[in-house]
Structures are given as structure tokens and as C-alpha cells.
Design a protein around this motif. Structure first.
Motif, PDB file in Angstrom:
ATOM      1  N   ALA A 129       2.428   1.509  -3.274  1.00 19.99           N
ATOM      2  CA  ALA A 129       1.572   2.581  -4.504  1.00 19.99           C
ATOM      3  C   ALA A 129       1.588   3.829  -4.185  1.00 19.99           C
TER       4      ALA A 129
ATOM      5  N   ASN B 140       0.768  -1.652   0.316  1.00 16.75           N
ATOM      6  CA  ASN B 140       0.013   0.108   0.260  1.00 16.75           C
ATOM      7  C   ASN B 140       1.217   1.231  -0.146  1.00 16.75           C
TER       8      ASN B 140
ATOM      9  N   ARG C 215      -3.889   3.572  -7.610  1.00 17.15           N
ATOM     10  CA  ARG C 215      -3.336   3.266  -7.108  1.00 17.15           C
ATOM     11  C   ARG C 215      -3.510   1.705  -6.416  1.00 17.15           C
TER      12      ARG C 215
ATOM     13  N   LEU D  95      -1.958  -1.240  -8.566  1.00 22.50           N
ATOM     14  CA  LEU D  95      -0.615  -1.366  -7.884  1.00 22.50           C
ATOM     15  C   LEU D  95      -0.831  -1.895  -7.140  1.00 22.50           C
ATOM     16  N   VAL D  96      -1.543  -1.887  -6.824  1.00 20.72           N
ATOM     17  CA  VAL D  96      -1.790  -2.494  -4.388  1.00 20.72           C
ATOM     18  C   VAL D  96      -1.988  -4.216  -5.410  1.00 20.72           C
TER      19      VAL D  96
END
Length: 567
Positions: A41, A38, A280, A283-284
């Protein structure tokens, strides 16, 4: 989990604690993995969106996410170090516990219960064998704990973040253990075969080394060298085949994991391009998906490296179970009768060894009265040494019982009983220590004066004093440096030092030259005075000094027990 693994966890508390610690560390590691994904990201998404521009004057520093990310990475490194330290300590404790159990079992088990091959296999187990448990304890157990915690934690977080990606991960996760199990079944068979060849090689090599003088005398050392070479080649080929299967397993697991990650990454990328998800979140998902499969891939690889350790554990428990002798519980603490006045009685005793079809002793009835000097004669293999092993408690009868003053020998504390018995075997073992320490083995608290007095009684003092350093002269392994007659007199000195009321002698004059035989005979006669003595004799030098002679043939007394005659 295999039965042997359940037994390891059941009988070794250190492994249960290790598994619990590994589970807690895996849970903390899973939390750090999620946090790291997290943070990373968020930092990348903000960087791509230009969120850092002009934010230096704001209350939140742009370096804060990077500092947190560094802290998380440091904590993950710390957890990895703790896991490694705890795993190595658990492996050392587990191996020490198993070695203690094996040596403790051998200490309370008669030497006649082990064949030469079992001696070799036991030596291999205690050395090279138990070291094979390291990959299982250090690698496989922590990884297995991680597989139970990390994937579920990551799937739970993905379900909250992006449920479609969580569903794909949840469906594809079982593919890795399924393919790993298919290859693992083949690996387990090959690893068991590999260990069998190693144990056979160790046992045969030990036997060859022990009998090397005999092999050289008969010109058979070159043949045995070829045999050992062939066995080593067979073990090498099996090991290479096992490694090939392990490498194939790694290829299969990596391929399945790569395709599984692709099944997650491609839909997320398409949804990101379509605008249905943000950068985001994408990416996580991309950071966490490989982490969900990583413990399963590591567990597959660790399973193959630990397969030999599992095979070794099976052999360890097989050895312990095979050599297990039942105890009589609280009754085993029955006080030992006065051995000076208690008769020894064999009541219908039958002894059978697992590797022999015929019994070593069959329904033997025999009484040895207090102070009697009994000689056992008969051909080799008739059961005379087994009879001595019965009286020592080294073997247990299949039927019948051995009594001391009317008390069953099985009910007595074996250690307390053996303090009343002095045993001189046919080939006494001398250790790589000084002469005085070898004699003092009979009674560790004996003074130097008592040791010398025992040596004089055994006709050993004169040749010991002639050694370069006298009683402090170090001996080689198995008494190297002394003749057979000198080694026998050292063993008699041990018996004199023990000063036990019961004396068991297993052919003390065998394999000696006439001069040594005469010296050993004189010392043995002195040792038998005033003691209940049972002597196995092939030569006739000790027979005139016996009160009674009993013939043993094919495990039986060939005639009714003779009457007791005093000389």
C-alpha cells in the motif's frame, strides 16, 4: 470440534505438536501478511502521489520498499514450505501410530473375535482407509489453526488503521462458518455413508476372493461378480453425491466471502472519493480484507475434503474399542506355572460372541490333567474350537475362569503363556516364504539341523527334500504349491520345533485323503507323547490314542465330565 477429533488429539501426541507448530507458523504468517499489505500500500500510494520523483538523491532509496516486499514474499513462501513439510511428516506419523495400534490389537486378540466382514473392513482401514486422514492432517488442521490466528490479527490491525472497516469485517466474519456448518452437516452424513459402502465393498470382495474356488465349484462366481459390481456402483454414486455437496459448499463460501469483501470495499471507496480517508489507508484495508476471510474459506473447503478421514477415524476407534480386552494390570505379570505339572481347569466358563444370540460355551466345567490326552468330539459349531481359543487366551470368558495350576489364565502374561503351548489349527497358514522359514516360525532361533529334525518327526522331511530347492523352496501365499496334507505336516513340524509341554490340535486330519490322514495321524501321535494334549477330532483316527473322550454339543458338555482313564 467433534468427539473423534478431540480423541485424535488426545491419543496422538504428534497431532498436538502439529497443531502447536501450525499455530506458531500461522501467527508468523499473519504478521507477514500485515507487513506485506502495508509495504505494498505504501509503495502504490507513493507511486500515485509522485513521491518517487527526485528522491533518488535522498538518503532513502525508492527500491527499499520493493526489496522489503520481496523479502516478505520470500519469507511467506518459506513458511508455506515448512508448514507443508511438517504436515506431511505429522500425517505419516499419525497413520503409522494408528496402524501399529490396530495391528497390535489384532495381534493380542483372538482370530475368532473377528468375522469375515470385520476382516475385510480391517484390511480396508489399514490401507485405503487410513490414507484418507491425509487431507485432515495436511489440510484441515493447519487451516483451522490459521482461522484462530490470522483473522483476529488482521481485525486488530484494521481496528488501529480504520475502525469502521474492522467493524464490518468483524460482523461479517461469522457468516462464513455459519453457512459452512449448515452445508457441512449434510456432507458429514453423506461421507459416513460413503465410507460404510467402501468398507462393505472391501469386506465382501475379500470374502469373495478367499472363497473363489468354492464359488467356481458351485457355479456362483458370475452372481458374485454382479454383486461386487452393484456394490461398486453404489459406492461410486454416493461418492459423486458427496462431491456435488462439497462443490456446492465451495460455491456458497466463495459467494459469502465475496459479498463480505464488497461490504468492506464499497464504503472505503466512497470515503476515499469523499476525502475522509487517504489512499494508503484504503489500500491497506482492501489488501487485508480478503486475507481475513481466506482462512475461513480454506477451512470450509478443507473440512469437506477431510470429512472421509474423520469417518475413518471413527471406525478406527470403534474397532479398537470393540476389540479391546481388559488386562489385569500388574497382576498380568504373574509367573506362569510349570505347564508340565499344572492341570488345566475350566470353572463354569461361558463364552458369548457379539454376533450370536446363543453362547458358544455355556457354564462349562472341565479339567485336563498333566500329561493327559483329551479328545473333544461333537458336531460343527458345538464350541470345540472356542474351547481351544480359551486355552490359548484368544477369547476371554463372559463368566467363569480358566486356570493353569490354580492360577487364573487372565493374570498370566499372554506371550509367556503361549510359549508353553503348541497350536496346530485345522487350516494352518503358511506364508509366502521358504519352507525352512515357515517351519522356523515356531522357534526363530532354531538351527537348520533342528528344523530338519522337526520335519522328520512330522513325516515332512521326505516330501520337502523332493521339492525343487528342498527346504529353501519358496512357497506361495497360504502355502500354494503344497497339498493339504503337506501343509498340515509343516504345521506339525512347527509344533515339534516349539517342543511345548501343552499341545492343542484343532482337527489336524480334517479334509485329508486317506494316505495323508495316515501320515498326519502317525506324526500327531508322536507329537502327543509326554505332553498335555487337547485334540478336536471329527474323524476317528486319533480317538484310539486319546486317554479320554469328551462330547461337546451346543456349547455344553453333554454328560458329566468322564473320569480320567490311562491307556
Amino acid at each position: 470440534m467433534k468427539p473423534v477429533e478431540r480423541r485424535l488429539l488426545k491419543e496422538l501426541p504428534v497431532l498436538r505438536r502439529h497443531t502447536a507448530y501450525a499455530t506458531v507458523l500461522a501467527l508468523l504468517s499473519a504478521a507477514l501478511i500485515v507487513t506485506q499489505a502495508n509495504l505494498l500500500a505504501t509503495a502504490l500510494a507513493d507511486a500515485f502521489s509522485g513521491a518517487f520523483s527526485g528522491a533518488l538523491s535522498g538518503p532513502a532509496s525508492p527500491l527499499a520498499p520493493l526489496a522489503l516486499l520481496g523479502t516478505v514474499l520470500g519469507l511467506r513462501a518459506l513458511l508455506s514450505w515448512c508448514r507443508s513439510v511438517l504436515a506431511h511428516r505429522a500425517a505419516a506419523d499419525a497413520k503409522r501410530t494408528l496402524r501399529d495400534r490396530i495391528t497390535g490389537r489384532l495381534r493380542h486378540t483372538g482370530p475368532l473375535r473377528l468375522t469375515a466382514h470385520r476382516h475385510g473392513e480391517t484390511a480396508t482401514l489399514l490401507t485405503r482407509g487410513l490414507d484418507a486422514l491425509d487431507p485432515y492432517v495436511i489440510g484441515y488442521l493447519p487451516t483451522r489453526a490459521a482461522t484462530a490466528v490470522v483473522p483476529l490479527t488482521i481485525v486488530g490491525w484494521l481496528a488501529w488503521t480504520d475502525w469502521t472497516s474492522a467493524l464490518v469485517v468483524l460482523v461479517t466474519l461469522p457468516l462464513i462458518p455459519v453457512f459452512g456448518a449448515l452445508v457441512g452437516l449434510h456432507t458429514a452424513q453423506r461421507t459416513a455413508r460413503q465410507w460404510q459402502l467402501l468398507a462393505r465393498l472391501g469386506g465382501h470382495f475379500l470374502d469373495v476372493v478367499a472363497g473363489l474356488p468354492t464359488l467356481r465349484a458351485f457355479g456362483r462366481e458370475r452372481h458374485q461378480r454382479r454383486v461386487v459390481g452393484e456394490m461398486a456402483d453404489a459406492h461410486r454414486r454416493t461418492t459423486l453425491r458427496t462431491l456435488r455437496v462439497a462443490f456446492l459448499s465451495s460455491l456458497v463460501l466463495e459467494t459469502v466471502a465475496t459479498f463480505s469483501v464488497a461490504l468492506v470495499a464499497v464504503p472505503v471507496g466512497l470515503r476515499l472519493l469523499g476525502g475522509s480517508t487517504d489512499l494508503r489507508t484504503a489500500l491497506v484495508v482492501l489488501f487485508l480484507a480478503p486475507e481475513a476471510y481466506a482462512p475461513l474459506r480454506a477451512a470450509g473447503a478443507a473440512f469437506h475434503t477431510s470429512a472421509e478421514g474423520i469417518a475413518v477415524a471413527e471406525r478406527v476407534f470403534a474397532l479398537l474399542d470393540a476389540e479391546e480386552t481388559p488386562t489385569a494390570g500388574p497382576a498380568a505379570r504373574t509367573p506362569v506355572p510349570d505347564a508340565r505339572t499344572a492341570p488345566l481347569h475350566l470353572d463354569g466358563v461361558t463364552v458369548r460372541y457379539p454376533d450370536r444370540a446363543a453362547p458358544a460355551l455355556h457354564h462349562v466345567r472341565l479339567t485336563v490333567r498333566p500329561g493327559e490326552r483329551l479328545a473333544l468330539v461333537g458336531p460343527s459349531g458345538a464350541g470345540k474350537s472356542t474351547l481351544l481359543a480359551l486355552l490359548l487366551g484368544f477369547v476371554a470368558p463372559e463368566s467363569g475362569r480358566v486356570t493353569v495350576g490354580g492360577t487364573d489364565l487372565a493374570r498370566l502374561d499372554p506371550d509367556a503363556w503361549r510359549t508353553r503351548v503348541a497350536w496346530v489349527p485345522q487350516r494352518p497358514h503358511l506364508f509366502a516364504a521358504s519352507v525352512v522359514d515357515n517351519i522356523r516360525l515356531g522357534r526363530p532361533d532354531a538351527t537348520d539341523a533342528e528344523v530338519r529334525r522337526a520335519a522328520r518327526a512330522a513325516s515332512a522331511d521326505s516330501f520337502v527334500r523332493a521339492l525343487p530347492r528342498g527346504y529353501d523352496t519358496p512357497l506361495g501365499e497360504a502355502g500354494a504349491g503344497l497339498s493339504a496334507g503337506q501343509r498340515q505336516r509343516i504345521a506339525l513340524a512347527r509344533a515339534f520345533l516349539v517342543d511345548a509341554p501343552i499341545l492343542l490340535l484343532d482337527e489336524p486330519t480334517a479334509h485329508l485323503d486317506p494316505e495323508s490322514e495316515a501320515a498326519v495321524t502317525r506324526a500327531t501321535v508322536r507329537l502327543m507323547r509326554g505332553r498335555t494334549s487337547v485334540v478336536v477330532a471329527h474323524r476317528t483316527s486319533l480317538l484310539p490314542h486319546a486317554d479320554r473322550i469328551v462330547t461337546v454339543r451346543a456349547g455344553r458338555l453333554v454328560a458329566p465330565e468322564p473320569t480320567w482313564v490311562t491307556t
